[in-house]
Write a protein that holds these residues in place. Sequence first.
Motif, PDB file in Angstrom:
ATOM      1  N   GLY A   1       0.789  -1.227   0.000  1.00  8.28           N
ATOM      2  CA  GLY A   1       0.000   0.000   0.000  1.00  8.28           C
ATOM      3  C   GLY A   1       0.819   1.275   0.000  1.00  8.28           C
ATOM      4  O   GLY A   1       0.273   2.357  -0.191  1.00  8.28           O
ATOM      5  N   ASP A   2       2.127   1.190   0.215  1.00  8.00           N
ATOM      6  CA  ASP A   2       2.976   2.382   0.209  1.00  8.00           C
ATOM      7  C   ASP A   2       3.089   2.969  -1.189  1.00  8.00           C
ATOM      8  O   ASP A   2       3.084   2.230  -2.177  1.00  8.00           O
ATOM      9  CB  ASP A   2       4.406   2.052   0.681  1.00  8.00           C
ATOM     10  CG  ASP A   2       4.530   1.915   2.184  1.00  8.00           C
ATOM     11  OD1 ASP A   2       3.619   2.355   2.915  1.00  8.00           O
ATOM     12  OD2 ASP A   2       5.553   1.373   2.631  1.00  8.00           O
ATOM     13  N   THR A   3       3.195   4.284  -1.253  1.00  7.51           N
ATOM     14  CA  THR A   3       3.521   4.964  -2.498  1.00  7.51           C
ATOM     15  C   THR A   3       4.731   5.845  -2.231  1.00  7.51           C
ATOM     16  O   THR A   3       5.003   6.212  -1.078  1.00  7.51           O
ATOM     17  CB  THR A   3       2.362   5.839  -3.008  1.00  7.51           C
ATOM     18  OG1 THR A   3       2.138   6.903  -2.080  1.00  7.51           O
ATOM     19  CG2 THR A   3       1.089   5.037  -3.214  1.00  7.51           C
ATOM     20  N   LEU A   4       5.431   6.188  -3.278  1.00  4.06           N
ATOM     21  CA  LEU A   4       6.609   7.038  -3.134  1.00  4.06           C
ATOM     22  C   LEU A   4       6.222   8.385  -2.514  1.00  4.06           C
ATOM     23  O   LEU A   4       6.916   8.896  -1.640  1.00  4.06           O
ATOM     24  CB  LEU A   4       7.288   7.236  -4.485  1.00  4.06           C
ATOM     25  CG  LEU A   4       8.755   7.631  -4.436  1.00  4.06           C
ATOM     26  CD1 LEU A   4       9.605   6.535  -3.805  1.00  4.06           C
ATOM     27  CD2 LEU A   4       9.269   7.947  -5.828  1.00  4.06           C
ATOM     28  N   SER A   5       5.086   8.929  -2.943  1.00  6.41           N
ATOM     29  CA  SER A   5       4.669  10.228  -2.409  1.00  6.41           C
ATOM     30  C   SER A   5       4.336  10.145  -0.920  1.00  6.41           C
ATOM     31  O   SER A   5       4.671  11.054  -0.153  1.00  6.41           O
ATOM     32  CB  SER A   5       3.485  10.793  -3.192  1.00  6.41           C
ATOM     33  OG  SER A   5       2.361   9.955  -3.091  1.00  6.41           O
ATOM     34  N   GLU A   6       3.711   9.069  -0.474  1.00 11.43           N
ATOM     35  CA  GLU A   6       3.397   8.910   0.954  1.00 11.43           C
ATOM     36  C   GLU A   6       4.664   8.749   1.782  1.00 11.43           C
ATOM     37  O   GLU A   6       4.766   9.283   2.878  1.00 11.43           O
ATOM     38  CB  GLU A   6       2.491   7.698   1.169  1.00 11.43           C
ATOM     39  CG  GLU A   6       1.085   7.901   0.655  1.00 11.43           C
ATOM     40  CD  GLU A   6       0.253   6.631   0.704  1.00 11.43           C
ATOM     41  OE1 GLU A   6       0.834   5.519   0.780  1.00 11.43           O
ATOM     42  OE2 GLU A   6      -0.978   6.741   0.649  1.00 11.43           O
ATOM     43  N   ILE A   7       5.624   7.995   1.264  1.00 10.21           N
ATOM     44  CA  ILE A   7       6.890   7.800   1.980  1.00 10.21           C
ATOM     45  C   ILE A   7       7.634   9.131   2.078  1.00 10.21           C
ATOM     46  O   ILE A   7       8.136   9.495   3.140  1.00 10.21           O
ATOM     47  CB  ILE A   7       7.752   6.713   1.302  1.00 10.21           C
ATOM     48  CG1 ILE A   7       7.048   5.357   1.382  1.00 10.21           C
ATOM     49  CG2 ILE A   7       9.139   6.650   1.938  1.00 10.21           C
ATOM     50  CD1 ILE A   7       7.650   4.292   0.494  1.00 10.21           C
TER      51      ILE A   7
END
Length: 71
Positions: free
Chosen positions: A31-37
Amino acid sequence: MCIGDEVLTVASASDAGAVEPVADAYTVQSGDTLSEIAARFSISMAALRVANGLGSDTIRIGDRLTIPSTH
C-alpha cells in the motif's frame, strides 16, 4: 576548550566538509507509495528518487529505500 565544567570541541575549518549526513532506511510495505513515503519523512519525491537511483515512481513491496537526511 573548557567553559565551567563543560568541555567543548571546536572543529577546524578543514573538518567542516568531512561529515556526511546520516541517512535512514525504509522497507516498502503493501500500500505504500513514493509520495506517501516522501511525506512521512518530510522530503521531496525528487530527493527520494535521487537517493535511491529511481527512474520512476515505481516501488515494490520489500524494496529498501534510503531516506536522505534533511539536516
